[in-house]
Scaffold this motif. Sequence first.
Motif, PDB file in Angstrom:
ATOM      1  N   CYS A 125      -1.391  -1.518  -1.291  1.00  0.00           N
ATOM      2  CA  CYS A 125      -1.139  -0.346  -2.119  1.00  0.00           C
ATOM      3  C   CYS A 125      -2.203  -0.302  -3.206  1.00  0.00           C
ATOM      4  N   CYS A 143       7.133   0.831  -4.486  1.00  0.00           N
ATOM      5  CA  CYS A 143       6.368  -0.001  -3.540  1.00  0.00           C
ATOM      6  C   CYS A 143       6.850  -1.451  -3.606  1.00  0.00           C
ATOM      7  N   GLN A 180       0.768  -5.079   3.602  1.00  0.00           N
ATOM      8  CA  GLN A 180       0.849  -3.740   3.028  1.00  0.00           C
ATOM      9  C   GLN A 180      -0.072  -3.729   1.813  1.00  0.00           C
TER      10      GLN A 180
END
Length: 186
Positions: free
Chosen positions: A114, A134, A112
């Motif tokens: 971000c 997050c 992931q």
Amino acid sequence: MIRSGVELLWQSVNVLITYCGWKQDELFLFGYGQGGTVALDTVLGPSHTPCGFGGVIAVASEVLPERIAHLDARGGREVAVLLINGAMDRDVSRKAAEASAQKLRQAGSNVQLCVFSDRGSEMLRGYHAEESICFMTFFSDHLNGVGRKGSEEAMRKIGAEPVLGEAPVRTNSAEVSSAHSLNEMD
């Protein structure tokens, strides 16, 4: 140079597993800047043990360009990875963060990425709601059943009991906690 950092990290992990009884998939690596680069390199390096970590979080970090260019990542580990980077980071560009995420995905990791438009190369910002969400969501999703994906087995393991009935009414917030908020710690 990075290899010696990775070897020291593996020695520490080995102590936690051998002498403290931890399981490797219960360990999370967290690194900022160069520490994050070392943590990411453990995902791509040759396997020292058969299992992976619970997850790796790297802030303002990248897989080194020479590792991206010359590494066959097929021998990497399947590990959940969270990369937190800033669009204004002068050291790790958005392109470098994306190349790192791609290399880690090729190695089999669930990555992931971000990238926050208002972020530079600083450490986690506890006051930044989206960044905190997050980070906390990643932990909740990957804590082996103790987060949003809670399980009875995990609850037994940590000695927790189910809460029955209604939640208690809080009359005085000073009784609940005297801990500092994340904003006060920044």
